[in-house]
Design a protein around this motif. Structure first.
Motif, PDB file in Angstrom:
ATOM      1  N   ASP A   1     -12.844  -5.016 -20.222  1.00 45.47           N
ATOM      2  CA  ASP A   1     -13.073  -4.447 -21.549  1.00 45.47           C
ATOM      3  C   ASP A   1     -14.364  -3.633 -21.580  1.00 45.47           C
ATOM      4  OD1 ASP A   1     -10.758  -5.666 -22.410  1.00 45.47           O
ATOM      5  OD2 ASP A   1     -11.781  -7.279 -23.508  1.00 45.47           O
ATOM      6  N   ALA A   2     -15.411  -4.143 -20.946  1.00 44.09           N
ATOM      7  CA  ALA A   2     -16.685  -3.426 -20.899  1.00 44.09           C
ATOM      8  C   ALA A   2     -16.542  -2.122 -20.116  1.00 44.09           C
ATOM      9  CB  ALA A   2     -17.765  -4.297 -20.281  1.00 44.09           C
ATOM     10  N   LYS A   3     -15.820  -2.177 -19.014  1.00 41.57           N
ATOM     11  CA  LYS A   3     -15.606  -0.977 -18.205  1.00 41.57           C
ATOM     12  C   LYS A   3     -14.862   0.084 -19.008  1.00 41.57           C
ATOM     13  CE  LYS A   3     -13.209   0.398 -13.976  1.00 41.57           C
ATOM     14  NZ  LYS A   3     -12.365  -0.067 -12.879  1.00 41.57           N
ATOM     15  N   HIS A   4     -13.843  -0.324 -19.736  1.00 44.78           N
ATOM     16  CA  HIS A   4     -13.068   0.598 -20.557  1.00 44.78           C
ATOM     17  C   HIS A   4     -13.939   1.192 -21.673  1.00 44.78           C
ATOM     18  CE1 HIS A   4      -9.622   2.300 -22.581  1.00 44.78           C
ATOM     19  NE2 HIS A   4      -9.972   1.662 -23.698  1.00 44.78           N
ATOM     20  N   GLU A   5     -14.750   0.340 -22.304  1.00 43.17           N
ATOM     21  CA  GLU A   5     -15.624   0.798 -23.389  1.00 43.17           C
ATOM     22  C   GLU A   5     -16.663   1.801 -22.892  1.00 43.17           C
ATOM     23  OE1 GLU A   5     -16.741   0.501 -27.535  1.00 43.17           O
ATOM     24  OE2 GLU A   5     -14.963  -0.120 -26.416  1.00 43.17           O
ATOM     25  N   VAL A   6     -17.270   1.528 -21.738  1.00 39.06           N
ATOM     26  CA  VAL A   6     -18.274   2.441 -21.184  1.00 39.06           C
ATOM     27  C   VAL A   6     -17.637   3.772 -20.793  1.00 39.06           C
ATOM     28  CG1 VAL A   6     -19.857   2.789 -19.237  1.00 39.06           C
ATOM     29  CG2 VAL A   6     -19.848   0.622 -20.467  1.00 39.06           C
ATOM     30  N   LYS A   7     -16.435   3.740 -20.234  1.00 43.69           N
ATOM     31  CA  LYS A   7     -15.736   4.987 -19.904  1.00 43.69           C
ATOM     32  C   LYS A   7     -15.458   5.806 -21.155  1.00 43.69           C
ATOM     33  CE  LYS A   7     -13.366   3.922 -15.595  1.00 43.69           C
ATOM     34  NZ  LYS A   7     -12.065   3.798 -14.932  1.00 43.69           N
ATOM     35  N   ASP A   8     -15.018   5.136 -22.226  1.00 43.66           N
ATOM     36  CA  ASP A   8     -14.772   5.842 -23.482  1.00 43.66           C
ATOM     37  C   ASP A   8     -16.064   6.419 -24.055  1.00 43.66           C
ATOM     38  OD1 ASP A   8     -12.075   5.347 -23.409  1.00 43.66           O
ATOM     39  OD2 ASP A   8     -12.119   3.724 -24.891  1.00 43.66           O
TER      40      ASP A   8
END
Length: 74
Positions: free
Chosen positions: A16-23
């Motif tokens: 979830d953190a990886k997805h949020e940082v990419k966004d």
């Protein structure tokens, strides 16, 4: 809602953190998490600069990490 199955699972935190940082990286300041995370980083850096044991880079990372966590797991 079943009490045995919480809404957020801890094992999904990193994805979830990886997805949020990419966004956040792709949308910049238009993403709703960018400003709170940057504010947390600034507050952490200031606190790290004022505290004798912690340096400002550690405070910056800790502040940004805390705010990112609070955005992912409110």
């Amino acid at each position: 809602m079943d009490d045995q199955n919480p809404k957020h699972q801890d094992h999904e935190l990193l994805s979830d953190a990886k997805h949020e940082v990419k966004d956040m990286a792709s949308k910049g300041l238009d993403h709703p998490s960018t400003k709170p995370v940057l504010t947390g980083a600034a507050v952490g850096a200031i606190a790290g600069g004022l505290l004798p044991v912690v340096t400002w880079p550690i405070g910056l990372v800790a502040g940004a990490g805390y705010m990112l966590y609070k955005r992912i797991r409110p």
